[in-house]
Design a protein around this motif. Structure first.
Motif, PDB file in Angstrom:
ATOM      1  N   ILE A  50       0.875  -1.166   0.000  1.00 48.04           N
ATOM      2  CA  ILE A  50       0.000   0.000   0.000  1.00 48.04           C
ATOM      3  C   ILE A  50       0.915   1.219   0.000  1.00 48.04           C
ATOM      4  N   SER A  51       0.972   1.880  -1.134  1.00 47.29           N
ATOM      5  CA  SER A  51       1.880   2.998  -1.321  1.00 47.29           C
ATOM      6  C   SER A  51       1.674   4.056  -0.244  1.00 47.29           C
ATOM      7  N   GLY A  52       2.767   4.520   0.353  1.00 44.13           N
ATOM      8  CA  GLY A  52       2.705   5.537   1.391  1.00 44.13           C
ATOM      9  C   GLY A  52       2.370   4.978   2.764  1.00 44.13           C
ATOM     10  N   PHE A  53       2.096   3.680   2.842  1.00 49.17           N
ATOM     11  CA  PHE A  53       1.741   3.051   4.116  1.00 49.17           C
ATOM     12  C   PHE A  53       2.762   1.973   4.466  1.00 49.17           C
ATOM     13  N   GLY A  54       2.849   0.955   3.616  1.00 50.61           N
ATOM     14  CA  GLY A  54       3.819  -0.103   3.874  1.00 50.61           C
ATOM     15  C   GLY A  54       3.510  -1.357   3.088  1.00 50.61           C
ATOM     16  N   THR A  55       4.273  -2.403   3.365  1.00 50.26           N
ATOM     17  CA  THR A  55       4.156  -3.656   2.641  1.00 50.26           C
ATOM     18  C   THR A  55       4.030  -4.816   3.615  1.00 50.26           C
ATOM     19  N   SER A  88       6.400   2.027   5.130  1.00 50.19           N
ATOM     20  CA  SER A  88       7.046   2.841   4.110  1.00 50.19           C
ATOM     21  C   SER A  88       7.836   3.961   4.782  1.00 50.19           C
ATOM     22  N   GLN A  89       8.737   4.561   4.044  1.00 45.34           N
ATOM     23  CA  GLN A  89       9.514   5.672   4.594  1.00 45.34           C
ATOM     24  C   GLN A  89       8.598   6.820   4.999  1.00 45.34           C
ATOM     25  N   MET A  90       7.560   7.062   4.199  1.00 46.04           N
ATOM     26  CA  MET A  90       6.606   8.128   4.509  1.00 46.04           C
ATOM     27  C   MET A  90       5.918   7.846   5.851  1.00 46.04           C
ATOM     28  N   MET A  91       5.532   6.593   6.077  1.00 44.65           N
ATOM     29  CA  MET A  91       4.885   6.227   7.337  1.00 44.65           C
ATOM     30  C   MET A  91       5.862   6.375   8.500  1.00 44.65           C
ATOM     31  N   ARG A  92       7.097   5.937   8.308  1.00 44.44           N
ATOM     32  CA  ARG A  92       8.110   6.081   9.373  1.00 44.44           C
ATOM     33  C   ARG A  92       8.306   7.538   9.737  1.00 44.44           C
TER      34      ARG A  92
END
Length: 99
Positions: A50-55, A88-92
């Motif tokens: 999920i882009s912007g969230f994680g895998t 994801s880096q954005m979530m971190r």
């Protein structure tokens, strides 16, 4: 609003209802359909990104020898498939910024 510490399916459905304007029943169905689709993909061996969230990543772990910490007895641990989540880096960045 969500309960302290836990985001539930009901919280997700309520958010859809308030922010998107779907009925409560449609919102709950929508959340269930998304989760069912994700679970189905994972059950078939696919990773879910999920882009912007994680895998959500499936990994196969081989058999290994473990040790009972109380007794020290060695026991074989069967091979298994495990599910991990990588943010994801954005979530971190959002988590660090909120802390």
């Amino acid at each position: 609003m969500m309960q302290a510490g836990t985001l539930t399916r009901a919280d997700l459905a309520e958010s859809l209802h308030k922010q998107v304007g779907l009925s409560r029943a449609d919102s709950a169905r929508f959340v269930e359909q998304i989760l069912d689709h994700m679970c189905g993909a994972l059950a078939e061996g696919e990773n879910v990104k999920i882009s912007g969230f994680g895998t959500f990543v499936l990994r196969d772990k081989g058999e290994r020898i473990g040790r009972n910490p109380k007794t020290g007895v060695e026991v074989p641990i069967a091979p298994r498939r495990v599910l991990t989540f990588r943010a994801s880096q954005m979530m971190r960045d959002r988590i660090v910024g909120a802390g």
